[in-house]
Structures are given as C-alpha cells and as structure tokens.
Design an enzyme around this catalytic site. Structure first.
Site, PDB file in Angstrom:
ATOM      1  N   CYS A   2      45.698  31.351  49.299  1.00 46.49           N
ATOM      2  CA  CYS A   2      45.550  30.151  50.223  1.00 46.49           C
ATOM      3  C   CYS A   2      44.537  30.560  51.220  1.00 46.49           C
ATOM      4  CB  CYS A   2      46.930  30.210  51.026  1.00 46.49           C
ATOM      5  SG  CYS A   2      48.399  30.124  49.757  1.00 46.49           S
ATOM      6  N   ARG A  27      38.039  30.545  47.242  1.00 45.38           N
ATOM      7  CA  ARG A  27      39.194  31.583  46.939  1.00 45.38           C
ATOM      8  C   ARG A  27      40.211  31.297  46.146  1.00 45.38           C
ATOM      9  NH1 ARG A  27      40.057  34.463  52.061  1.00 45.38           N
ATOM     10  NH2 ARG A  27      42.474  34.464  51.797  1.00 45.38           N
ATOM     11  N   TRP A  75      47.418  27.926  47.175  1.00 47.59           N
ATOM     12  CA  TRP A  75      47.684  28.745  45.923  1.00 47.59           C
ATOM     13  C   TRP A  75      48.932  28.890  45.480  1.00 47.59           C
ATOM     14  CZ3 TRP A  75      48.115  33.559  43.354  1.00 47.59           C
ATOM     15  CH2 TRP A  75      47.554  33.666  42.186  1.00 47.59           C
ATOM     16  N   ASN A 104      49.492  31.561  54.804  1.00 44.16           N
ATOM     17  CA  ASN A 104      49.106  32.314  53.746  1.00 44.16           C
ATOM     18  C   ASN A 104      49.976  33.637  53.508  1.00 44.16           C
ATOM     19  OD1 ASN A 104      47.562  33.926  52.021  1.00 44.16           O
ATOM     20  ND2 ASN A 104      45.685  34.152  53.143  1.00 44.16           N
ATOM     21  N   GLY A 105      50.178  33.915  52.281  1.00 40.49           N
ATOM     22  CA  GLY A 105      51.357  35.127  51.955  1.00 40.49           C
ATOM     23  C   GLY A 105      52.514  34.815  51.526  1.00 40.49           C
ATOM     24  N   GLU A 487      33.820  46.191  32.484  1.00 44.44           N
ATOM     25  CA  GLU A 487      33.392  45.111  33.385  1.00 44.44           C
ATOM     26  C   GLU A 487      32.664  43.749  32.673  1.00 44.44           C
ATOM     27  OE1 GLU A 487      33.726  44.504  36.317  1.00 44.44           O
ATOM     28  OE2 GLU A 487      32.183  43.217  37.099  1.00 44.44           O
ATOM     29  N   LYS A 491      33.931  39.958  32.932  1.00 45.97           N
ATOM     30  CA  LYS A 491      33.069  38.902  33.281  1.00 45.97           C
ATOM     31  C   LYS A 491      33.251  37.734  32.362  1.00 45.97           C
ATOM     32  CE  LYS A 491      32.779  39.579  36.695  1.00 45.97           C
ATOM     33  NZ  LYS A 491      33.100  40.697  37.350  1.00 45.97           N
ATOM     34  N   GLU A 494      36.594  36.106  32.401  1.00 43.92           N
ATOM     35  CA  GLU A 494      37.018  35.170  33.911  1.00 43.92           C
ATOM     36  C   GLU A 494      36.079  33.820  33.801  1.00 43.92           C
ATOM     37  OE1 GLU A 494      37.213  38.198  37.552  1.00 43.92           O
ATOM     38  OE2 GLU A 494      35.312  38.337  36.575  1.00 43.92           O
ATOM     39  N   HIS A 510      40.127  53.596  15.558  1.00 40.93           N
ATOM     40  CA  HIS A 510      41.441  53.578  15.719  1.00 40.93           C
ATOM     41  C   HIS A 510      42.047  52.179  16.047  1.00 40.93           C
ATOM     42  CE1 HIS A 510      41.012  58.118  15.898  1.00 40.93           C
ATOM     43  NE2 HIS A 510      39.827  57.959  16.608  1.00 40.93           N
ATOM     44  N   LYS A 609      39.554  34.553  44.516  1.00 41.68           N
ATOM     45  CA  LYS A 609      38.570  35.738  45.120  1.00 41.68           C
ATOM     46  C   LYS A 609      39.164  36.734  45.713  1.00 41.68           C
ATOM     47  CE  LYS A 609      34.436  37.050  45.661  1.00 41.68           C
ATOM     48  NZ  LYS A 609      33.964  37.610  44.576  1.00 41.68           N
TER      49      LYS A 609
HETATM   50  C1  G6P Z   1      40.109  39.285  42.704  1.00 39.38           C
HETATM   51  C2  G6P Z   1      38.713  38.920  42.428  1.00 39.38           C
HETATM   52  C3  G6P Z   1      37.897  39.908  41.564  1.00 39.38           C
HETATM   53  C4  G6P Z   1      38.095  41.404  42.408  1.00 39.38           C
HETATM   54  C5  G6P Z   1      39.722  41.837  42.422  1.00 39.38           C
HETATM   55  C6  G6P Z   1      39.562  43.117  43.713  1.00 39.38           C
HETATM   56  O1  G6P Z   1      40.828  39.293  41.252  1.00 39.38           O
HETATM   57  O2  G6P Z   1      38.571  37.842  41.453  1.00 39.38           O
HETATM   58  O3  G6P Z   1      36.703  39.817  41.557  1.00 39.38           O
HETATM   59  O4  G6P Z   1      37.465  42.476  41.608  1.00 39.38           O
HETATM   60  O5  G6P Z   1      40.423  40.605  43.269  1.00 39.38           O
HETATM   61  O6  G6P Z   1      39.166  42.309  44.794  1.00 39.38           O
HETATM   62  P1  G6P Z   1      38.627  43.453  45.907  1.00 39.38           P
HETATM   63  O7  G6P Z   1      38.292  42.405  46.999  1.00 39.38           O
HETATM   64  O8  G6P Z   1      39.780  44.235  46.510  1.00 39.38           O
HETATM   65  O9  G6P Z   1      37.484  44.091  45.466  1.00 39.38           O
END
Ligand code: G6P
Length: 614
Positions: A2, A27, A75, A104-105, A487, A491, A494, A510, A609
C-alpha cells in the site's frame, strides 16, 4: 504494498495527490482512492479497482476540489481488491462523513475491535481491518474533540503494523498521521505539508523530509508540524534535505526503470566505493564511529535478509569466512524471526535491505536485539529508514532510489558494500595486507568493468529470443556464483513469469538432471576460479542430455560456442569481483526475455517493491 499520500495546503491538492500515487505505483497495488475536504466542508471520495489511471478517469468524470486530502494505493490483504475495500475509509453519522482515513499495514487485533463496534451498532461498509480505525477515531473524537489526541488514543489500542493518514471535516487545515511498523515520512513545503509512504511520492513538491519514529503521531499544519511520541510527549523530528531524489524519479531516455537502473550500475558502484578506500585499505569509519571498537571483537556473523538482499548475504558468507576467517550464518528473515536461536559468543547481527522497511527483516532485528548479540549492523539503501535508525552500525549502499520492483543496482551495491565490510573485518583481525591491497585495487576497477559488461547488451538481447517460448529454465553456479545463479533465476521468474530454478552445479546429478531436455534451457555462470573445471564437467552432463546451454564465462575460459552451447565472454576480472559483475548479464537477459513476453517489467504482477507487511 500500500502507498499513502496526504496534503494540507492553501492550493488545490487533487493533482498533487494523484501524482503522488503515480509515483508510488512501483510499490505494487490493486486499487486506488482519494478523499478531499471540499470547500463546502464535506468529505468526498473517489475509488477505483485497478490502476491509478482508473481513479484518474473516475475523477475526471466527477472531480473533487479542495486543499486538504489523502490518497492511497491498496495491495489487498484483508478483503478482495474491490471498490468497497479500497481506501480511504470513512466514518460518520448516517450519510455525513466526519473523517476519512488511509492505512498501510495490518491490524492484528481488528476482529475483536470490529465485533465490539458492531455490538455498539456501528455499520461497516468494507471487509478491511482499516475501517475499524476510522470508527474508533470518530468515537474517540467525541471525548477528545482534538484529532491528534483522538488518533493517539486509538493507535495505542492497536496491535500489528500501521502507517495512517486521517482528515476530519471539522479540521480544515490539519492532517494527522501516525506510524508503527510501516513507513511514513513528512514532506515539508513552503506554507504546506505532506505525508507519504516514501519520499519519492512527494518529490514533486518538496525535497525536505522528516522521518517519523515507531509509535509517533504527527499533526501537519500549513506552516509547521507537531509530533507526539508513543508515550504522548511532544518531540522534535529533524527535517533532512534529500539530494539525489530528483534524478531517480524519471526514466530519462530508458524504456523502463529497470533498464535505467541496470545501466546506472557503473555510477552507483563508484558512489558506493566513494570515500571508503584509502591507499591499500578500506576505511572502517564508513561503518560509523563505533565500528573501530566493535569489529576486532567479532567472532561470528549472523546475516538476515529477504529476497534479493538474502542472495547478497549468501555471497557475503563465502567472503567473510574466506577473507576474514569469521564463521558466518545466513538466513531468510521470515524463518529466523520465529525460531529459537542459539547465539554464539560475540556474534555480529547483520541485516541487508534495499528499503530498510521490509517487515520480516525489521522484526528479525528487533528480535535479535533481545538475544544477546554483540551488536547490529544494517546494510541499507534508504537513509532514515527504520532499519538504519534501529541498528548500532550502518553501511549505506549508494544505489539511489530503485523503482523497478525487480532489484538490480541495489543488489550489486549491496555486494560491493559487503566486500568492503569483509575487508574491514579482515583488517580488524590483523590478517595479511597483501590480499587486502589486491582486492582494494580490484575494487577500483569495478565501475569500468561493469561498463564493459553492459556493453555486451546487444549480444545478450540476441540470446533472449531462445527463452521467449520456454516455460522453465535452470540456472547453475558454484561457490559465490551459486547465489548469483539464484538471483538470476529470481529475476527471470519475477519479470518474465518463466519458472526458473537455481542449483549449485554439483547438485545437478542429484535430481535436476532428470528435467534436462531441449525444452529446458540451462544457464551457467562460469568465472575463471578454482571450481571452473568442475563446472565444465557439469556442463558436459547437460550437453550429453541434449540440453541447450547458455554460458556466461570469463574471457579466459575455453568453452566452445556451438548450436547447443551459447557462450558470452565477460572481460577478464578478479574472482572477488566476479559475483558482482556476473550478475549484470543475468539482469539483462531477464529484461530482454520479459520484453519479448510483453510483461509489465517495472511492476510485475502480484509483487511489491517494499514488503512492509508480513
Ligand atoms: C521485495 C522486493 C525484492 C526485495 C525484497 C526485500 O520482495 O520485490 O526486490 O529483494 O522485497 O526487500 P529489501 O528492501 O528488504 O531489500
């Protein structure tokens, strides 16, 4: 997650609120809304499911006008993403709305509070936890006759996390906001004040921000603001100018924020190194004045983070154990925070976070503080964030604001900061200077090498065509490149929605080898390190099963390019920089695959985000 924007001004605030919401779109959200106090004293709202553009359309059909307002992107957590559940929520008497609130929360004790209010005859018009607060504040106003006091009294009953902004029909030049567990900043303008989940939302109107502390409640007036802390005492919160904000808020010549942020890496890596290298060593003062006293005592390290930041922690583990000789554990925050932990003597607790507001990471830090650690260190990209404020030591990554949901420059600057930290620990342990000197020299090459890797973009874009029709992909790496493979897979998942998994290459036999055929592209990261020959044998195993291989290899590595083996050669680099630099082609690959698939690169579906709720 949010997003909140609020404004109290002498000019109309509708456009400021909408622009703020647009800037918070990154976000992640599924509905949006706005409430404004109109000149006739009425509180009116418009809400829409979907993007901010839908809210904009609703407002152009039926405009709102006024100089006090709040707005929100939601959200969904409690209740589906419907118009009725969208914020702002209102409370009033019959058809007359007395106050409007955005949140938000998550309020964990909302059910008993809601039952109690319903028993008293209050009618609820949504399924949200938020609406409870609106009714509670309205009731509290009947006793306190002051919005600040009423909000303070209500938030003291709440369990869970909140950032809220509230306006009242009878307080035409006041906006009250509060936070605990979710982020909220105050923006200070000339004769006007704002609040927002993130400074980015307010950069259009100010670059001066005050950060609220846990439990703070603030009242914004036209020309000043006042803050009460959790105990209800008046406190000062300093206003800080944010220097780099403006350049971050626009895509410039790039098609997406993600692409812009990938290409910013040479600069932000240089920024992260700036002022931290001196001659042949790193300056431990980068960690704050207490670091010199603390680092020599560190006997163990515990790292906790989420998502991409967790992958950075996994790389750091290899570095810290090998270069500083200190045992290091790494764990995702959502697991760590609910576990019985045994803390070895003299353990430094490290959190890594781009935002500094991730709910699980923050909760892990708070839990860790009760467990007898030597101290806490936050590696973070957002000055003034909760994690930065609550940790003993801090190390800023200077990535600048990151807008794309898929983290790119934040990750490579985290790795750079972690390598600097490893060297600071190594120096504090009095270990051999020659290796330190060598790595410090390597670090100075990092921005230039990063640019050379970015120059491979056209070659990588060509390869991406092979992925557009695929449903699965497998990433392989060994040693420090295993987290880089993780990673890379993250990516791709995502932003292109292709199912991708990563394995340490030695685990191939394995299980995952069973999946390898011509429909399963295999991506390998192959720097020129001790494990190269072993990795090459793993790649033979893939080739022998008809798998199509995409290898990102150091320039000195001899792996022949063929129809089934596509090799992209990276410039010569030291093994210490390899995890940072090998990340970049994987970012570009995911980006180009997502473009071919036509997905929403900067705001992938279902993702946020900044994950400020559990
Ligand atoms: C969300 C974002 C990721 C990020 C993760 C941790 O999932 O989409 O890109 O790595 O949060 O966020 P932070 O701000 O703690 O690195």
């Amino acid at each position: 997650m949010c997003g909140i924007v609020g404004a109290v001004a002498e000019r109309p605030v509708g456009d400021i609120l909408l622009e703020g919401l647009r800037r918070l779109e990154y976000r992640g959200y599924d509905s949006a809304g706005v409430a404004i106090r109109e000149p006739n004293g009425q509180l009116s709202r418009r809400r829409a499911v979907g993007k901010v553009a839908a809210l904009e359309a609703a407002l152009s059909d039926s405009p709102l006008n006024g100089s006090l307002g709040i707005a929100h992107t939601r959200w969904a957590t409690h209740g589906r993403p419907t118009q009725a559940n969208a914020h702002p929520h209102m409370a009033g008497d019959g058809d007359t709305n007395e106050l409007a609130l955005v949140h938000n929360g998550i309020i964990e004790n909302y059910e008993p509070l809601r039952r109690q209010l319903e028993a008293e005859g209050v009618h609820f018009s949504s399924e949200t936890d938020t609406e409870v607060m609106a009714h509670l504040i309205r009731r509290s106003m009947q006793t306190h006759h002051d919005l600040l006091q009423a909000v303070h009294q209500v938030v003291s009953q709440l369990e869970g996390a909140y950032a809220i902004a509230v306006i009242h029909r009878d307080a035409p030049q006041q906006l009250v906001c509060a936070r605990k567990g979710s982020p909220l900043v105050i923006g200070a303008g000339m004769g006007e004040h704002f609040c927002g989940s993130d400074p980015l939302a307010l950069l259009q109107v100010t670059d001066r921000f005050a950060y609220l502390e846990e439990g703070d409640v603030a009242r914004l007036h036209l020309d000043h603001f006042e803050v009460l802390n959790a105990q209800g005492q008046p406190v000062e919160r300093p206003v800080i100018r944010w220097e780099h904000g403006h350049q971050a808020a626009s895509k410039g010549d790039f098609k997406h924020f993600m692409l812009k942020e990938i290409h910013e890496q040479p600069q932000v890596l240089a920024d992260t190194l700036e002022g931290r290298l001196a001659g042949d060593h790193v300056l431990p003062q980068m960690l704050g004045s207490d670091a010199m006293a603390l680092l020599p005592s560190v006997k163990q390290v515990q790292i906790v983070a989420c998502g991409t930041s967790y992958h950075a922690g996994m790389v750091a583990r290899y570095w810290i154990e090998r270069l500083a000789g200190v045992p290091c554990q790494v764990e995702v925050a959502s697991e760590y925070r609910y576990r019985q932990v045994v803390v070895p003597e003299a353990t430094l607790f490290i959190t890594i976070s781009q935002s500094g507001e991730t709910a699980d990471t923050l909760a892990a830090l708070r839990f860790a503080k009760t467990q007898g650690y030597l101290g806490s260190l936050a590696i973070c990209n957002v000055p003034g964030s909760s994690l930065m404020r609550e940790s003993d030591l801090t190390l800023m990554t200077h990535a600048g604001p990151e807008i794309g949901v898929a983290s790119t420059k934040a990750f490579t600057t985290q790795l750079t900061a972690l390598l600097l930290l490893t060297l600071a620990l190594r120096q504090a342990k009095g270990l051999d200077d020659a290796t330190t000197r060598e790595i410090v020299d390597d670090l100075r090459q990092l921005p230039t090498l990063c640019q050379q890797v970015l120059d491979l973009d056209t070659q990588i874009e060509r390869l991406s065509a092979a992925f557009a029709e695929k449903h699965h992909a497998l990433f392989l790496g060994r040693g420090t490149q295993f987290p880089i493979a993780l990673e890379g897979a993250l990516k791709l998942k995502e932003i292109s929605y292709i199912h991708a998994e990563a394995y340490p290459a030695g685990e191939l036999k394995h299980g995952p080898l069973a999946l390898v055929d011509r429909d399963m592209p295999v991506i390998a990261v192959a720097p020129n390190d001790d494990l190269l020959e072993k990795l090459k044998s793993n790649l033979q195993e893939v080739g022998a099963r008809g798998g199509e291989l995409f290898v990102f290899a150091d320039h000195a590595v001899t792996i022949a390019d063929s129809e089934q083996h596509h090799v992209v050669k990276l410039p010569a680099m030291s093994e210490w920089l390899a995890p940072i630099l090998f990340t970049v082609p994987l970012q570009l690959l995911s980006y180009h695959v997502a473009i071919l698939k036509g997905t929403d690169v900067d705001q992938p579906r279902n993702l946020a985000k900044s994950v400020t709720v559990e």
